[in-house]
Scaffold this motif. Structure first.
Motif, mmCIF file in Angstrom:
data_model
loop_
_atom_site.group_PDB
_atom_site.id
_atom_site.type_symbol
_atom_site.label_atom_id
_atom_site.label_comp_id
_atom_site.label_asym_id
_atom_site.label_seq_id
_atom_site.Cartn_x
_atom_site.Cartn_y
_atom_site.Cartn_z
ATOM 1 N N MET A 62 0.865 -1.175 0.000
ATOM 2 C CA MET A 62 0.000 0.000 0.000
ATOM 3 C C MET A 62 0.905 1.229 0.000
ATOM 4 O O MET A 62 1.847 1.306 0.796
ATOM 5 N N ASP A 63 0.662 2.181 -0.911
ATOM 6 C CA ASP A 63 1.543 3.347 -0.945
ATOM 7 C C ASP A 63 1.287 4.243 0.265
ATOM 8 O O ASP A 63 0.243 4.170 0.920
ATOM 9 N N THR A 66 -2.024 6.489 0.379
ATOM 10 C CA THR A 66 -3.249 5.749 0.696
ATOM 11 C C THR A 66 -3.307 5.408 2.170
ATOM 12 O O THR A 66 -4.356 5.556 2.826
ATOM 13 N N PHE A 67 -2.166 4.983 2.714
ATOM 14 C CA PHE A 67 -2.131 4.650 4.143
ATOM 15 C C PHE A 67 -2.333 5.894 5.001
ATOM 16 O O PHE A 67 -3.047 5.858 6.009
ATOM 17 N N GLU A 69 -4.058 8.522 4.253
ATOM 18 C CA GLU A 69 -5.489 8.840 4.226
ATOM 19 C C GLU A 69 -6.251 8.000 5.243
ATOM 20 O O GLU A 69 -7.143 8.494 5.938
ATOM 21 N N LYS A 70 -5.897 6.719 5.328
ATOM 22 C CA LYS A 70 -6.573 5.840 6.284
ATOM 23 C C LYS A 70 -6.278 6.278 7.725
ATOM 24 O O LYS A 70 -7.176 6.285 8.590
#
Length: 345
Positions: A62-63, A66-67, A69-70
């Motif tokens: 996972m880039d 993206t992480f 954002e989570k």
């Protein structure tokens, strides 16, 4: 007082070791864990509840974006991004700062040692631990100002930690005929060109990196380039940008104080704002501006990521009015409007 706990996330064992060794030299910081990728990091964050996460941009499974954002959506945590100092790395890191990362550092690379690259890492981690992080999607509401009529004012804005979001918020309120505006944001040289382009896309005004000799014109915003110079503005009726090679001031190059002090020659023509940031850079310069008749605004504590620079200026008596971030752009335009000279916010 308990030490600041840090989780180091990077897919390179060598880089994890370098980051950890750097942070462990500071007795206020404890490295409590490591993760090779976001999947491991997710479990480590739940288990260790770190005060700060250092996060690589490019990772397997996972880039980093993206992480991030989570994290910011589900468990807002102060994050310092660790990025390669390349054009692509700059663009991704700026996106991370928009999403909610507190700050960034560049990785060691060609001609750059780990000591040089990570020289201020511990300081940034400690600032991040004190930062206000907001859940993703909770950006400040920007007040709109109708009927800006122009004038002969000059705008000067300084910012540091948290400044990417803050400047995007302020400049997005500027119209196509905004007053000539100079900005100093503490940022690595590789990032400022990409950041100027990002500001340009977000605003009706035209935003570029400042270049030597550029005339200050209506509808133009000039961002100080990172690197080996400070941004100043010249005196006289038709001021220009001046890039001055000099040592860092207050530990920064470019420095907000240098820019503000150069603007003070224009006295009442200037409207200045000091936004979120760590330290004191800009506080003395804002006081010099106020003493010369400039109008001065400081970002308020509640909306700052780090209430350092605006606090220092407020305590010096340099701030005419403190405002939440969403009101600063419209307030600047109010103070610059030829139709409403001297109008208060």
């Amino acid at each position: 007082m308990s030490r600041i706990s840090v989780l180091v996330v990077d897919d390179s064992a060598t880089m994890r070791s370098l980051i950890a060794a750097t942070l462990r030299r500071d007795t206020d910081i404890e490295v409590v864990g490591f993760a090779n990728d976001p999947l491991e990091a997710r479990d480590a964050i739940k288990r260790l509840n770190p005060d700060v996460v250092t996060l690589d941009v490019e990772m397997p499974n996972m880039d980093g974006l993206t992480f991030l954002e989570k994290i910011m959506r589900l468990r807002p945590t102060p994050v310092v991004m660790v990025s390669t100092l390349t054009q692509a790395g700059a663009e991704v890191t700026l996106a991370a700062l928009e999403i909610g990362a507190v700050d960034c550092v560049g990785k060691p690379g060609a001609g750059v040692t780990a000591a040089e690259a990570f020289g201020d890492l511990a300081m940034k981690v400690k600032a991040a631990a004190r930062a206000r992080v907001r859940p993703l999607g909770s950006a400040p509401v920007v007040e709109k100002r109708e009927g800006y009529s122009g004038g002969d004012k000059i705008v000067a804005i300084g910012s540091s930690t948290g400044g990417v979001e803050a400047l995007l918020t302020v400049i997005s309120a500027f119209p196509e005929n905004c007053p000539p505006t100079v900005i100093t944001q503490h940022m690595p040289a590789t990032f400022t060109k990409s950041f100027a382009q990002r500001l340009d896309r977000a605003s009706a005004a035209h935003v570029t990196e400042a270049v030597e000799g550029a005339p200050l014109e209506t509808g133009r915003v000039y961002l100080a380039p990172g690197g080996h110079t400070h941004l100043e503005i010249t005196s006289g009726a038709h001021p220009r940008c001046r890039l001055v090679p000099a040592d860092p001031v207050n530990g920064h190059r470019p420095s907000v104080d240098v820019m503000f002090n150069s603007a003070a020659k224009h006295g009442p023509r200037v409207v200045a704002a000091l936004l979120t940031g760590m330290g004191r850079d800009g506080a003395q310069g804002l006081l010099a501006l106020k003493e010369k008749g400039a109008r001065t605004i400081g970002q308020d504590e509640a909306s700052c990521v780090v209430y350092g620079m605006p606090r220092a200026a407020f305590e010096l008596g340099a701030v005419e009015k403190q405002l939440p971030l969403g009101r600063i752009g419209p307030a600047i335009l109010d103070l610059c409007s030829a139709a409403a000279p001297g109008r208060d916010q």
